[in-house]
Structure formats: C-alpha cells, structure tokens
Design an enzyme around this catalytic site. Structure first.
Site, PDB file in Angstrom:
ATOM      1  N   LYS A 148       9.709 -20.370  -0.179  1.00 16.05           N
ATOM      2  CA  LYS A 148      10.145 -21.518   0.617  1.00 16.05           C
ATOM      3  C   LYS A 148      11.622 -21.422   0.974  1.00 16.05           C
ATOM      4  CE  LYS A 148       6.633 -24.589  -1.356  1.00 16.05           C
ATOM      5  NZ  LYS A 148       6.360 -25.778  -2.180  1.00 16.05           N
ATOM      6  N   THR A 207       0.824  -1.217   0.000  1.00 17.34           N
ATOM      7  CA  THR A 207       0.000   0.000   0.000  1.00 17.34           C
ATOM      8  C   THR A 207       0.853   1.260   0.000  1.00 17.34           C
ATOM      9  OG1 THR A 207      -1.708  -1.224   1.199  1.00 17.34           O
ATOM     10  CG2 THR A 207      -1.877   1.171   1.178  1.00 17.34           C
ATOM     11  N   SER A 219       3.305 -30.627  -2.584  1.00 20.24           N
ATOM     12  CA  SER A 219       4.729 -30.370  -2.476  1.00 20.24           C
ATOM     13  C   SER A 219       5.359 -30.997  -1.233  1.00 20.24           C
ATOM     14  CB  SER A 219       5.003 -28.864  -2.485  1.00 20.24           C
ATOM     15  OG  SER A 219       4.391 -28.235  -1.385  1.00 20.24           O
TER      16      SER A 219
END
Length: 808
Positions: free
Chosen positions: A738, A379, A695
């Site tokens: 990840k 923002t 995954s």
C-alpha cells in the site's frame, strides 16, 4: 430374496396370524414366471395399473393378497381361467415407486391357499379362497430327516458347482431348522420351469415335497456337472493362436541353436545398459525381473510394448546422477546481483541455504515459494539460482492442471500411460538434484479426475519425498535432493497443508528507482539487441524511463515497461531504416510520438476538489493500488446507497462509519438529524472490479465526515485502517504494498494504524524519505489530520488544478 434370518424365523407366527383373516373377497395379484412360496421374502415389480392400485390399497388397509401365477406369461390382462388355482397368501411389507411410474413391492409369503371363485374383476381381481390343509409328518420321522440331510448335502455340492450362487442365501437356508420353512426356501431358490415349481407349491404332503426337491436338485447338479465337463474339454483343445505361440517359441529355439538371435539384440542392449548404470539395489531387482519377462515374451504380445517402454524409463532415470553444488558464496552472490536488481530478502535466503549446505553437506533441499505480483522476476529467479549453484534447471507450469495423474503419473495398465510431470522433469534434467520450478502453483485446479494440490503434499514434504512413488514407475525415487521453487501470485487459493510445507518468501512490487535500474541494466539492452540497435543509435535518458513508468506503466512488475521500451526501439528502428537519421535521441516531450494512449495522470489533487472524497490504499494480488471513496448527499429520508461492486465486509465498514458519525454527531459538527433528512450515496470508482476488506473503514469514515461537515480532505494524503464503533483504528495487512502504491501515485503522506509501526521497517529507505507517516490509534486523530479547516473556494481550486496541469 430373504432380507435376514430374523424375518425367516418369525414367518410361522405371521402366517398363523394370517389364518384369522376373512377368506372372502381377498385381492388376487397375477404374476408372470414367478411362483411364490410361504416364508419367502422378495421384491416384485408391478407394472399393470390394476396391480399397482391393488398393491397400494392392500398396503394402506393392511390386507393380505393372494399371489397366483399365470399359466401363459404373454397374457397382458389375465382372468381367472388364465391363472393357476393354487397360490400363496402374502403380506405387503414395503412399496417403492420407480422412475418409470411402476411399483417395486416387497412381499412376504404367509400360507398356501386355493382360489375358489371370482367375486369381482374391477378395479382388480377379487375372489374367495380356501386355506389348504398341509400334511406335516412327525419330527421324529427318519425318512424326513434323511431327505433333509440329503438336500443339505446337495446344496453344498451345488454351491461349489455354481460360481454365481449367493453364499448368504445358502447360509440362511442351511441355518433354517424348521422343516416346512426349510423346504419352501429351497424350492424358492431353484431355477426350474414354472410348471415344475407350481407342482411343488401344490404338493401339500411335506414328505412328498422333500422327495420332489431331491429329484430337482439331482437334475440341476447333473446338468451343471455335464456343462463343466464339456467346458473343460473345449478348454483343453488348443486353438489357432495358442498353436502359433508354441510354434513361434520352437522357431525361436531353433534360431538360437543356429546362432541367429536377432530378436535378442534389443534385450541384450538393455541388459548391457543395466549393468553399466548405477541404481539402487531394489530398483535393479525390478529392472532385471522385467527384463527377464521381456526376454521370453513374443514381440507380437500385447504387453511387449508396455514392458519395453517401462524398462526404457527405468534405465534412463538419473537414479544416482548428481551435479556438484557450487558453494562459493561470494560467486553465487555476484551471479544473483548480476541477474536481478533488488530482491535482497530472497538473495539472503539463498545464500543462507548455501552456507548451511557448505557446513553440513547432507542437508535436504528446502521448499521455497516466491509470492508476488506478476512481472517481478519470480520465475527467472529460479534460473539464476540454478546457474549460481551449478545445478540443472527445469520448469513446468501448474496453471490449469486439474488431473492428479499429471503429478503422480498413470498406471501402466492404461494405453499411452506416462509418468507424472515430476518424474518427467527429473529425466529431462538428467540429474537427481536439479532446481525444479513449479510455476503458478496457485493456479492448480480440481475436478472429477482428482486434486493435484493434494498430490503435491508428498512431493513438497522433505520428510516424505525421500521415497516418492510414481504410479507408472511403482518404485521409490528420492526427491529430497531436489531444490523445489514454487511461484504464486497469491496464497489465498492454496491449501493450508500445502502452504505449511513451503517457506514463503514474499517478493514486493518494485519502486520507481528500482524499475529505472532494471530498465537500464536489463530491459533496454535486451530490447536493443532484439531490434538490431546499439546504444549509440538510440539514446534514452533516465528521465525518459521515469516518464514511461509514471505515465504509461504504473504496475507492480516490469512487463509492461519492457513492452513500452520495445515501442521506443521500434520507432527508432523505423527512423533509422528510412535513412532519415543515424542516431535517435528520445526526450520526455516526444514520448507521445512513440507511445500512444497515455493511461495515467497525476489526478489525486484533481479528484479531491470537493467534500466527500478521500484517498484510500488497497492491496491486490498484483500489488498495491490507490482507491478513491466518493460520497454525496441529497434530501431524503435517511436511505444509504453503496455502489461500485462493494462486497459485504466493505459494506459493513460503511455502516460502522455511519453509526460512529451518528453517535458523535455533536462533537464532529454534523447535524444530529442527518439520518432523517438526507439520503447518502457512497461510491467506489472502478465499478467493474470487485472490492472487499475492512481496511477501507478509515477512508469511508473520513469521506462521510468530510461530506457532512463540508470540509475537504487533504489531497496529498492516503489512508488505510479498520475502524470500530468506539472509534478505534485497528491494524491491517499489506502495508508495504500500500505504501509503495501511494509512492507511485505521488502521495506525500500516509496515514496508518499505530499497531502497524513495525511494518514500516520493510519500506525501502528511498520511499520512506519521501513520505510522511502518520500513526494513529483513534478516529478523532484521523479526522484532525485528514480534514482541512475550511472548504476551498471552487474557483480557486480550479485555478490551482489548471496551474498544476501546465507545470506537469
């Protein structure tokens, strides 16, 4: 009511078929205020229990029913003396059961008959009837033809006098050429008293029947003409409100002649403003039309306020007011770098847009969508872009918006109507080309009031928003010059059509070094100023900031980091205010004195201290995270238990891993009969959080193999990847998030599918230098890397853990 013309045309043949039925013991159905004619088809509402039973049995046995009209409609249980003796034999076509238990039955009149005597009154009326002989004149009878022609003329006139007339029913009657059927249909539609209608039914001579119809139609037409005449006379009389209106207009004309035009001052001000502002010609024409209406409208009129507010919006909109863009690329880059650390991809996209705008000035504004976890500056980046470009900045949140009118506005006919949030934001900015931030676009809802997401399709399409029309303004407004910037935490909830209209720019989670720089350059100076401190009064080193990040605020963004820095500032402010010290230097060892509730510990090595535990890597809408997979075994009969709020796809990964281990048990060194002698329990901690996705397949298989071979998994290794029954490792998504999660958790190695090698280009160099990547294609490669050769001794493992605690 007649269903269709085809049914009417076949009525005669059906009536003739009814004549062959036995005329004794026929059920009798009493009706209130209804006279039924042959050929007529209409629904009847049956409520009496005896009548309901009569209808059901007649329909089931395909029997005809004699319909008789009650002489007195107030009688609830009529007997033969309460009924007219002549009626119509009908056939039950269809039965409907109403919610209150009553029946709605569709019946078709067949022929007229006379009721002779009652043979039974239970469970319903049954009696003997006699068919009535009808006297039908010759087809060539001139008088009958004249009567029919007269009736047709009267029906046309009646259709013009009665606004509530049914044109389909009249059209059906007009197209009926069989004289007897025509007469019955006309009689059925007449709204006359029951005795007069019964008299028509009992008239067996068709010529006399037609004469009575002409009389009845003439009476109806005369009554309707007289009613309309009276209504016209009343309408012509001027009521009090109308007289007041005319007097007010005369008074207004007198004031104008005397020069007292106070009521016109407001209109004149609007007209002057309309002449001064710039707007498209079609908009000006609408404004002038509404202004002319307002000038002749009484201030007491209901529409005066509505028109006045509408004109205010038209005159205050920045139709052709624009700000000049700052196209100095170097200055814009400097502004973006000063406000935000990192985010190179976003900055490069903005600079590319400005470069193209500098070369080609008529380029339409792009639709950018910043997607990333909370607290990464999506923002605030919109405000920085507006300041760098020299544009007005306006923002509104779409979170929780469920009404389509919030985007497109309300119609002016509604009380308190307003334009939509888009037009309101443009007016608030005072410019037709602001930077408009659509915050939390993924939180838009949908209910009975419409789908705001669908309303945004036109707003966020550069090919359509040139002529965006708000429901309140009802005139087009050009949104092509607006720079729309949408923010979202996840794209999963967005419509594919809306996602296709935006250029998606993913903002990843910050790494540790980036958080330290952000805290040093932005967060800490802001908190010092808010707490009345200076840099000389409070000294915080980078090692302290790293300690706060590592122990208290492992997050994708920096919001919690700012809160913890505020805790440090408050603690220092208290000590200085108590006049115990003049300068506070915070070191890492004293952090618990300022910030309580340490939340994170270097637990990876501690958690993986026995077989059956592996560390996986997971993607979440708020960034990446590590995921522990735990498995244990016990004597049993091969039952597999999966817990931790694991959903279907992840459960399938466990089952695929079990099948792969069973198929390759000998090569893996696993007892081949383990599925018959052992119960296995797989658990994913943080059970309150739902988990899903393929995954984790690599991690599941590694944990299970570790459990069954009694070999410990490396405690510095995180892994991710989807598996197949053939032992292949398939690619996955969210590699960058990840890997950053593994880096935050202190892992030194990451195991990834070979096909994700190109995704490593997005990893920051500072992270890549500290992590070793293992790219694999098959599960045997995974197990060779992840599993240690021998199981550690529990005592030595415990000692190593205690030594690591002391060092940390």
């Amino acid at each position: 009511m007649q269903d269709n013309e085809q049914v009417q045309q076949t009525q005669t043949s059906q009536a003739n078929a009814g004549h062959t039925e036995s005329q004794a013991d026929i059920p009798v159905l009493p009706l209130r205020n209804i006279v039924f004619f042959p050929g007529q088809i209409m629904p009847l509402f049956v409520g009496r229990p005896s009548s309901v039973r009569l209808i059901e049995e007649a329909h089931q046995k395909q029997r005809s029913v004699l319909v008789l009209t009650q002489r007195d409609s107030s009688v609830d249980v009529p007997h033969s003396r309460d009924l007219y003796t002549k009626g119509t034999v009908v056939r039950v076509v269809k039965i409907y059961t109403m919610p209150d238990g009553s029946k709605s039955v569709v019946v078709q009149g067949q022929y007229r008959a006379e009721f002779l005597r009652m043979t039974s009154e239970e469970p319903y009326l049954v009696g003997e009837i006699q068919l009535l002989e009808e006297r039908i004149p010759s087809v060539d009878d001139v008088e009958v033809a004249a009567l029919v022609s007269n009736i047709r003329t009267q029906l046309k006139k009646l259709e013009q006098l009665l606004p509530e007339s049914n044109p389909e029913q009249l059209n059906l009657i007009m197209n009926t050429h069989e004289m007897e059927t025509f007469a019955f249909l006309v009689a059925a539609m007449l709204n006359i008293p029951v005795p007069e209608k019964q008299d028509l039914l009992e008239t067996m001579d068709l010529k006399e029947f037609l004469n009575k119809l002409v009389v009845q139609l003439s009476k109806i037409i005369q009554r309707q003409e007289l009613s309309q005449k009276i209504q016209a006379e009343v309408q012509d009389s001027i009521n009090k409100a109308q007289r007041e209106y005319f007097l007010r207009e005369q008074l207004r004309a007198i004031k104008k002649e005397l020069g007292e035009e106070k009521d016109q001052l407001e209109v004149d001000e609007m007209r002057k403003k309309l002449d001064e502002i710039e707007m498209p010609d079609e908009i000006r024409a609408v404004a002038e039309k509404e202004l002319n209406r307002l000038s002749v409208m009484s201030p007491a009129a209901a529409e005066y306020g509505v028109t006045r507010n509408y004109l205010d919006w038209l005159l205050e909109m920045p139709w052709q007011v624009r700000t000049e863009d700052s196209l100095d690329i170097s200055r814009v880059k400097e502004q973006l770098d000063r406000d935000h650390y990192g985010l190179e991809t976003v900055k490069n996209r903005i600079l590319e847009f400005l470069a193209v705008r500098k070369l080609k000035n008529d380029m339409r504004g792009p639709i950018l969508c910043f997607v990333g976890p909370p607290g990464v500056g999506k923002t605030s980046l919109g405000r920085s872009i507006a300041e760098a470009m020299g544009r007005k900045y306006v923002r509104f949140s779409l979170g929780g918006v469920r009404d389509e009118a919030e985007i497109r506005g309300h119609r002016r006919t509604y009380i308190g109507a307003l334009p939509g949030r888009i037009i309101q934001s443009i007016k608030k900015a005072g410019s037709s080309n602001p930077v408009l931030v659509l915050d939390e676009i993924d939180k838009v809802g949908m209910d009975f009031r419409g789908d705001p997401t669908s309303a945004l399709l036109e707003v966020l399409d550069p090919e359509q928003n040139v002529h965006f029309s708000d429901h309140y303004l009802e005139v087009p407004f050009d949104l092509s010059n607006v720079l729309f910037i949408a923010t979202a935490n996840s794209l999963d909830t967005l419509q594919p059509a809306l996602r296709d209209r935006m250029e998606i720019i993913e903002i990843p989670s910050y790494i540790l070094d980036e958080k330290v720089h952000i805290a040093r350059r932005h967060l800490l100076p802001k908190q010092l100023a808010e707490h009345g401190l200076t840099e000389k009064q409070l000294v915080i080193g980078d090692d302290v900031i790293r300690g706060v990040i590592d122990r208290y605020t492992r997050e994708a963004g920096v919001r919690n980091l700012e809160r913890k820095l505020a805790d440090l500032c408050r603690g220092a402010a208290r000590r200085i205010a108590e006049e115990t010290v003049k300068k506070v230097t915070i070191r890492e060892a004293v952090l618990p004195d300022y910030i309580t509730s340490r939340k994170f510990y270097p637990e990876v090595a501690e958690r993986i201290c026995s077989p059956g535990i592996a560390t996986g890597l997971a993607w979440t809408p708020v960034g990446g995270d590590i995921l522990f997979i735990e498995a244990t075994k016990m004597k049993g009969k091969g039952r597999l238990t999966i817990t931790g709020q694991v959903r279907d796809v992840m459960k399938e990964s466990v089952q695929a891993a079990m099948s792969y281990i069973s198929a390759n048990a000998k090569q893996l060194g696993v007892p081949e009969d383990f599925r018959d002698t052992l119960d296995i329990h797989v658990h994913v901690p943080a059970g309150a959080v739902p988990k899903d996705g393929p995954s984790a397949g690599v991690t599941m298989l590694t944990a299970l193999t570790s459990l069954l071979t009694d070999r410990i998994v490396r405690n510095d290794l995180g892994m991710t990847g989807e598996i197949t029954l053939r032992g292949q490792v398939l690619p996955i998504g969210g590699v960058k998030e990840k890997v950053l999660a593994a880096h935050r958790a202190g892992l030194k190695s990451v195991l990834l599918p070979k096909r994700n090698e190109d995704d490593l280009k997005e990893i920051p160099d500072s992270v890549s230098r500290e992590i070793t990547f293992h790219l694999v294609e098959r599960m045997d490669e995974v197990l060779a890397i992840a599993l240690q050769e021998k199981r550690r001794n529990r005592k030595s493992t415990k000692k190593s853990i205690e030594s690591r605690k002391e060092n940390s």
